[in-house]
Design an enzyme around this catalytic site. Structure first.
Site, mmCIF file in Angstrom:
data_model
loop_
_atom_site.group_PDB
_atom_site.id
_atom_site.type_symbol
_atom_site.label_atom_id
_atom_site.label_comp_id
_atom_site.label_asym_id
_atom_site.label_seq_id
_atom_site.Cartn_x
_atom_site.Cartn_y
_atom_site.Cartn_z
ATOM 1 N N THR A 133 -48.234 -5.894 39.931
ATOM 2 C CA THR A 133 -48.267 -6.313 41.254
ATOM 3 C C THR A 133 -48.576 -5.259 42.362
ATOM 4 O O THR A 133 -47.940 -4.324 42.169
ATOM 5 C CB THR A 133 -46.637 -6.908 41.547
ATOM 6 O OG1 THR A 133 -46.365 -7.863 40.861
ATOM 7 C CG2 THR A 133 -46.422 -7.315 43.005
ATOM 8 N N LYS A 143 -53.402 -14.383 43.735
ATOM 9 C CA LYS A 143 -53.361 -13.171 43.205
ATOM 10 C C LYS A 143 -54.923 -12.735 42.855
ATOM 11 O O LYS A 143 -55.357 -11.778 43.236
ATOM 12 C CB LYS A 143 -52.631 -12.661 42.168
ATOM 13 C CG LYS A 143 -51.055 -12.769 42.500
ATOM 14 C CD LYS A 143 -50.159 -12.326 41.309
ATOM 15 C CE LYS A 143 -48.790 -12.403 41.868
ATOM 16 N NZ LYS A 143 -47.646 -12.098 40.690
ATOM 17 N N ARG A 154 -39.558 -14.579 36.635
ATOM 18 C CA ARG A 154 -38.120 -15.123 37.109
ATOM 19 C C ARG A 154 -37.172 -15.387 36.193
ATOM 20 O O ARG A 154 -36.000 -15.413 36.333
ATOM 21 C CB ARG A 154 -38.241 -16.392 38.122
ATOM 22 C CG ARG A 154 -39.054 -17.584 37.359
ATOM 23 C CD ARG A 154 -39.482 -18.446 38.396
ATOM 24 N NE ARG A 154 -40.100 -19.709 37.800
ATOM 25 C CZ ARG A 154 -41.323 -19.904 37.251
ATOM 26 N NH1 ARG A 154 -42.216 -18.690 37.431
ATOM 27 N NH2 ARG A 154 -41.935 -20.923 36.705
ATOM 28 N N GLU A 164 -40.387 -22.383 42.633
ATOM 29 C CA GLU A 164 -41.594 -22.256 41.523
ATOM 30 C C GLU A 164 -41.240 -23.080 40.179
ATOM 31 O O GLU A 164 -42.297 -23.549 39.773
ATOM 32 C CB GLU A 164 -41.371 -20.632 41.124
ATOM 33 C CG GLU A 164 -41.672 -19.889 41.946
ATOM 34 C CD GLU A 164 -41.619 -18.195 41.588
ATOM 35 O OE1 GLU A 164 -42.275 -17.902 40.790
ATOM 36 O OE2 GLU A 164 -41.130 -17.507 42.402
ATOM 37 N N HIS A 179 -25.726 -18.545 64.222
ATOM 38 C CA HIS A 179 -26.359 -17.957 65.660
ATOM 39 C C HIS A 179 -27.694 -18.738 66.033
ATOM 40 O O HIS A 179 -28.213 -18.070 66.987
ATOM 41 C CB HIS A 179 -26.281 -16.587 65.671
ATOM 42 C CG HIS A 179 -24.974 -15.964 65.456
ATOM 43 N ND1 HIS A 179 -24.033 -15.743 66.620
ATOM 44 C CD2 HIS A 179 -24.348 -15.741 64.403
ATOM 45 C CE1 HIS A 179 -22.963 -15.184 65.972
ATOM 46 N NE2 HIS A 179 -22.947 -15.128 64.559
ATOM 47 N N SER A 235 -44.459 -7.960 35.447
ATOM 48 C CA SER A 235 -45.959 -7.943 34.892
ATOM 49 C C SER A 235 -46.462 -6.446 35.000
ATOM 50 O O SER A 235 -47.144 -5.947 33.982
ATOM 51 C CB SER A 235 -46.956 -8.651 35.777
ATOM 52 O OG SER A 235 -47.187 -8.201 36.860
ATOM 53 N N GLY A 254 -39.898 -12.819 41.765
ATOM 54 C CA GLY A 254 -39.037 -12.931 40.614
ATOM 55 C C GLY A 254 -38.468 -11.373 40.180
ATOM 56 O O GLY A 254 -37.500 -11.539 39.705
ATOM 57 N N SER A 255 -39.316 -10.511 40.467
ATOM 58 C CA SER A 255 -38.934 -9.146 40.133
ATOM 59 C C SER A 255 -37.936 -8.539 41.170
ATOM 60 O O SER A 255 -36.758 -7.974 40.965
ATOM 61 C CB SER A 255 -39.885 -8.227 39.957
ATOM 62 O OG SER A 255 -40.693 -8.639 38.782
ATOM 63 N N SER A 303 -41.352 -4.531 38.468
ATOM 64 C CA SER A 303 -42.426 -5.358 38.564
ATOM 65 C C SER A 303 -42.387 -5.955 37.138
ATOM 66 O O SER A 303 -42.704 -4.975 36.325
ATOM 67 C CB SER A 303 -43.632 -4.903 38.937
ATOM 68 O OG SER A 303 -44.686 -5.787 38.548
HETATM 69 O O1 PA5 Z 1 -41.904 -15.592 40.006
HETATM 70 C C1 PA5 Z 1 -43.013 -15.225 39.985
HETATM 71 O O2 PA5 Z 1 -44.017 -15.266 38.911
HETATM 72 C C2 PA5 Z 1 -43.165 -14.292 41.182
HETATM 73 O O3 PA5 Z 1 -42.520 -14.461 42.272
HETATM 74 C C3 PA5 Z 1 -43.659 -13.088 40.718
HETATM 75 O O4 PA5 Z 1 -42.248 -12.425 40.199
HETATM 76 C C4 PA5 Z 1 -44.152 -11.964 41.921
HETATM 77 O O5 PA5 Z 1 -45.476 -12.480 42.009
HETATM 78 C C5 PA5 Z 1 -44.338 -10.448 41.240
HETATM 79 O O6 PA5 Z 1 -44.903 -10.532 40.212
HETATM 80 P P1 PA5 Z 1 -44.164 -9.413 39.189
HETATM 81 O O7 PA5 Z 1 -42.790 -10.065 38.903
HETATM 82 O O8 PA5 Z 1 -44.899 -9.442 37.922
HETATM 83 O O9 PA5 Z 1 -44.091 -7.966 39.753
#
Ligand code: PA5
Length: 334
Positions: A100, A327, A147, A223, A239, A97, A57-58, A95
């Protein structure tokens, strides 16, 4: 309440315990807020490349930026290493959080190799490391799902790209896009679309401008709705995946395209739709908007679709317990 009396979506909103709806509905407001909060950003160097390292999500924000700018000078890393970065390059570590491990690993490499490093985060180890190494931090508000924080992660990248000379006068295009988006009602379309996806696996194609948007649809369906969704992009899918339509009868194909694509790409999107329709259900979503508005509007539509699909499945869209426990299972990163 008896099942047959339940009305959709009114009687389902209580499933959304952490208020994901607000982040989707207020996407335009957050874009504006994020832009106002990013005006202070200045660069130390005039970079050759902007290398953006982040996951999930980041990390997707860097992909959206790359598609919008159509620039090979944006290099996205979704892994542990930034590889052959030099002092001419700017590395942005992103990131939400700040914890990561892939992003932390890239940070440690970047402080030795890059001409400049910027961190975009809300907290965590990255925030502490950035202070220790005196690296610039774009602080993002805390308490969101990564996200849902997309505006706060993407807009600083856009501003960084402007400062690096990859685009000019971003404010006008962005503010126009935000104004239009705030008045647009995407919900009824999203509610109808979510019904079509209910018992189907989904594959989403994007034309070049919509490539990362298609990926965002896939990841949001995964998600938020905990739903099987896959993605591919044009022209590449022409292709290979053309040959597989016959075996995709139980899937829905969504093709995201834009009027702003060159003629051959638009023709490919139409032809792909024609061929796929012989075998499976196809939904074509064609944007006539200017580029940035088209990207942002299609992102918000996809976010709503994943949200309403979650509600239809009676799944709370916010928690991602399996990602979190995975994780933990990996153990601490040193
Ligand atoms: O959407 C989510 O929770 C994940 O895809 C996180 O974004 C991913 O695990 C990476 O974590 P962060 O965005 O805290 O770096």
């Amino acid at each position: 309440m008896k099942e047959q009396e339940k009305r959709f979506p009114e009687d389902y909103y209580n499933i959304d315990k952490e208020g994901m709806y607000i982040y989707i509905r207020d996407f335009p407001l957050y874009l504006r807020e994020a832009y106002l909060n990013s005006s202070w950003i200045q660069l130390k160097i005039n970079p050759r490349n902007i290398v953006i390292a982040g996951m999930g999500g980041s990390g997707i924000s860097g992909e959206i930026l790359k598609d919008y700018l159509k620039s090979n000078r944006i290099i996205n890393i979704h892994g542990y290493h930034i590889n052959d970065v030099t002092k001419e390059d700017l590395v942005v570590i992103i990131s939400y959080s700040g914890n990561t491990e892939e992003a932390i690993s890239c940070f440690k490499e970047a402080v030795n190799k890059a001409g400049e490093v910027i961190v975009i985060t809300s907290n965590g180890r990255l925030s502490r490391l950035a202070k220790e190494y005196r690296v610039k931090v774009v602080e993002v508000k805390q308490g969101l799902q990564p996200r849902a924080a997309l505006p706060f992660l993407f807009i600083p990248l856009l501003v960084i790209a402007e400062r690096a000379g990859l685009i000019s006068n971003i404010e006008e295009e962005l503010m126009n896009a935000i104004d239009i988006l705030s008045k647009r009602d995407l919900k009824s379309n999203a509610i109808a679309l979510s019904e079509k996806l209910l018992d189907k696996k989904v594959v989403i194609y994007g034309t070049p401008l919509m490539r990362s948007v298609a990926y965002r649809w896939k990841t949001q369906l995964n998600e938020n709705a905990k739903h099987a969704a896959f993605f591919h992009f044009l022209p590449e899918a022409n292709h290979n995946e053309l040959e597989a339509f016959n075996s995709m009868k139980d899937m829905v194909l969504i093709i995201l395209s834009s009027e702003r694509e060159e003629h051959r790409i638009r023709k490919r999107a139409e032809l792909t739709r024609k061929h796929a329709s012989k075998y499976l259900q196809v939904i074509g979503l064609h944007s006539k908007d200017p580029e940035l508005l088209g990207i942002l509007s299609m992102i918000q539509l996809g976010d709503y679709v994943s949200y309403y699909l979650a509600l239809r499945k009676e799944i709370d869209p916010s928690p991602v317990e399996i990602i979190e426990s995975f994780k933990k299972e990996l153990g601490p990163y040193v």
